[in-house]
Design a protein around this motif. Structure first.
Motif, short mmCIF file in Angstrom:
data_model
loop_
_atom_site.label_atom_id
_atom_site.label_comp_id
_atom_site.label_asym_id
_atom_site.label_seq_id
_atom_site.Cartn_x
_atom_site.Cartn_y
_atom_site.Cartn_z
N GLN A 1 -30.68 -37.44 6.01
CA GLN A 1 -31.28 -36.40 5.17
C GLN A 1 -32.34 -35.63 5.93
OE1 GLN A 1 -32.63 -38.23 1.54
NE2 GLN A 1 -30.69 -39.26 1.18
N ILE A 2 -33.15 -36.35 6.71
CA ILE A 2 -34.19 -35.69 7.50
C ILE A 2 -33.56 -34.80 8.57
CG2 ILE A 2 -36.08 -36.08 9.13
CD1 ILE A 2 -36.67 -38.67 7.56
N PHE A 3 -32.54 -35.34 9.24
CA PHE A 3 -31.93 -34.57 10.34
C PHE A 3 -31.20 -33.34 9.83
CE2 PHE A 3 -28.56 -33.79 13.53
CZ PHE A 3 -29.37 -33.56 14.63
N TYR A 4 -30.65 -33.40 8.61
CA TYR A 4 -29.90 -32.25 8.07
C TYR A 4 -30.79 -31.01 8.00
CZ TYR A 4 -27.51 -29.13 4.86
OH TYR A 4 -26.93 -28.02 4.29
N ALA A 5 -32.03 -31.18 7.52
CA ALA A 5 -32.93 -30.02 7.40
C ALA A 5 -33.13 -29.36 8.76
CB ALA A 5 -34.26 -30.46 6.81
N GLY A 6 -33.32 -30.18 9.80
CA GLY A 6 -33.48 -29.63 11.13
C GLY A 6 -32.19 -29.04 11.67
N ALA A 7 -31.06 -29.67 11.34
CA ALA A 7 -29.76 -29.17 11.81
C ALA A 7 -29.49 -27.78 11.26
CB ALA A 7 -28.65 -30.13 11.39
N VAL A 8 -29.82 -27.56 10.00
CA VAL A 8 -29.61 -26.23 9.40
C VAL A 8 -30.42 -25.19 10.14
CG1 VAL A 8 -30.01 -24.84 7.34
CG2 VAL A 8 -28.97 -27.10 7.13
N ARG A 9 -31.67 -25.52 10.48
CA ARG A 9 -32.51 -24.56 11.21
C ARG A 9 -31.93 -24.27 12.60
NH1 ARG A 9 -36.70 -27.68 8.79
NH2 ARG A 9 -37.00 -28.89 10.71
N ILE A 10 -31.40 -25.31 13.25
CA ILE A 10 -30.78 -25.12 14.56
C ILE A 10 -29.60 -24.17 14.46
CG2 ILE A 10 -29.42 -26.26 16.36
CD1 ILE A 10 -31.15 -28.76 15.88
N LEU A 11 -28.72 -24.42 13.50
CA LEU A 11 -27.51 -23.61 13.38
C LEU A 11 -27.83 -22.17 12.98
CD1 LEU A 11 -25.24 -26.26 11.60
CD2 LEU A 11 -25.17 -25.54 14.00
N GLU A 12 -28.81 -22.00 12.10
CA GLU A 12 -29.20 -20.63 11.72
C GLU A 12 -29.80 -19.90 12.91
OE1 GLU A 12 -31.69 -20.65 8.30
OE2 GLU A 12 -30.01 -20.94 6.90
N ALA A 13 -30.58 -20.59 13.74
CA ALA A 13 -31.16 -19.96 14.91
C ALA A 13 -30.08 -19.51 15.89
CB ALA A 13 -32.14 -20.92 15.60
N VAL A 14 -29.06 -20.36 16.07
CA VAL A 14 -27.95 -20.00 16.96
C VAL A 14 -27.19 -18.79 16.39
CG1 VAL A 14 -25.74 -20.77 17.89
CG2 VAL A 14 -27.70 -22.30 17.93
N ASP A 15 -26.92 -18.84 15.08
CA ASP A 15 -26.22 -17.71 14.46
C ASP A 15 -27.00 -16.41 14.63
OD1 ASP A 15 -24.18 -19.36 13.66
OD2 ASP A 15 -24.91 -19.62 11.61
N GLU A 16 -28.32 -16.48 14.45
CA GLU A 16 -29.13 -15.28 14.58
C GLU A 16 -29.15 -14.77 16.02
OE1 GLU A 16 -32.96 -16.06 12.98
OE2 GLU A 16 -32.21 -16.38 10.93
N ALA A 17 -29.19 -15.70 16.98
CA ALA A 17 -29.17 -15.30 18.38
C ALA A 17 -27.85 -14.61 18.73
CB ALA A 17 -29.39 -16.52 19.28
N GLU A 18 -26.74 -15.18 18.25
CA GLU A 18 -25.44 -14.56 18.49
C GLU A 18 -25.34 -13.20 17.80
OE1 GLU A 18 -22.59 -17.43 17.23
OE2 GLU A 18 -22.69 -18.59 19.10
N ALA A 19 -25.96 -13.10 16.62
CA ALA A 19 -25.95 -11.83 15.89
C ALA A 19 -26.69 -10.76 16.68
CB ALA A 19 -26.58 -12.01 14.51
N GLU A 20 -27.82 -11.14 17.30
CA GLU A 20 -28.56 -10.17 18.10
C GLU A 20 -27.72 -9.66 19.28
OE1 GLU A 20 -32.17 -12.03 19.23
OE2 GLU A 20 -33.03 -11.97 17.19
#
Length: 303
Positions: free
Chosen positions: A63-82
């Motif tokens: 449960q703790i790792f999921y919150a961080g995993a979501v932030r990681i994946l969103e950051a990657v998605d945003e970087a690819e979007a840029e």
């Protein structure tokens, strides 16, 4: 990319609660999904899920790792979007959902034109009349008819769609034309309803001389597929409530005729939902802009 693939797989298993469901969603085998979770657990030195033959539950560490995993994946998605913004050459896969009628008539026919403009964007289109969870099912955008249940999502209104009660001429000849909305109940008319697990009780909101009234309707036939209801109406099996754009051709050909034209249903909102993020994926924004423009131009006048 192996670690990122492992994190992405973990997030989908967590959200869907099933190794096999996550594997299908990611288009990998269940064995590969399981191997990725095991590799991630070995790397972190903790168990992320408690596994039994029937259950798969996240541990406290999961449960703790999921919150961080979501932030990681969103950051990657945003970087690819840029990068997509800079190159003006969007690529990748979009997961889109819509009700059957909207998808078949308005979205699917425009997908080839979108792909002509953006050939490196792949579309995964899911059509279903049931409400979908945009986060749990990994969707980039969902087109809807009605009001969204999740207020945390962003909503882009497309149009207010007129709706109509209609039936076949054979049904009207056999059962008679209702004189008022109350007759739908008192005369025991066969009302064809869209039902799926979790659907509320049926009440048709009609615009009567005394204001909007919600009429509790019943009938012997129900289905979770809107096109089946239209087919039953064409076969003379009852009265159906439909967006005008879905039945306009049948109305013009007199295969279906209006019922209670002076007490029409309340119009329904057509809109697009997408997740609230700091930066929207450009290819998702391009797709939504393209489809909103196409749908607004394609809806029949007055529909």
């Amino acid at each position: 990319m192996a670690y990122l693939d492992n994190v992405r797989t973990f997030a989908r298993v967590y959200e869907l609660g099933s190794m096999s469901a996550a594997a299908r969603d990611l288009r990998i085998s269940a064995a590969v999904a399981s191997s990725r979770i095991s590799q991630l657990e070995e790397h972190l030195g903790v168990r992320l899920f408690q596994r039994t033959t029937r259950m798969l539950n996240p541990t406290e560490q999961g449960q703790i790792f999921y919150a961080g995993a979501v932030r990681i994946l969103e950051a990657v998605d945003e970087a690819e979007a840029e990068i997509s913004d800079v190159t003006e050459n969007p690529r990748g896969t979009l997961y889109i959902a819509a009700p059957l009628g909207v998808g078949q008539r308005l979205i699917a026919p425009a997908v080839p034109k979108f792909r002509e403009k953006y050939p490196q964007v792949h579309i995964r289109l899911r059509l279903s009349d049931r409400r979908l969870d945009i986060t749990a099912e990994g969707l980039d955008a969902v087109f809807i008819l009605g009001q969204p249940e999740d207020s945390s999502l962003r909503i882009r209104k497309i149009a207010d769609c007129s709706r109509i009660l209609c039936a076949s001429p054979d049904y009207i000849a056999r059962r008679g034309q209702p004189r008022s909305s109350a007759d739908l109940v008192t005369d025991g008319h066969d009302c064809l309803n869209l039902r799926f697990p979790g659907a509320p009780e049926f009440q048709w909101p009609l615009q009567t001389p005394d204001g909007v009234k919600r009429i509790p309707v019943t009938g012997p036939l129900e289905c979770d597929h809107g096109e089946v209801l239209t087919g039953w109406a064409l076969d003379g099996l009852g009265i159906v409530l439909k967006p005008v754009f879905e039945v306009v051709e049948h109305l013009r050909a007199r295969r279906l005729v209006p019922v209670l034209p002076k007490e029409p249903p309340v119009p329904v909102q057509m809109a697009c939902l997408y997740a609230h993020r700091r930066r929207q994926d450009p290819k998702a924004r391009l797709f939504i802009d393209f489809m909103v423009d196409h749908i607004q131009r394609s809806l029949p006048e007055g529909a």
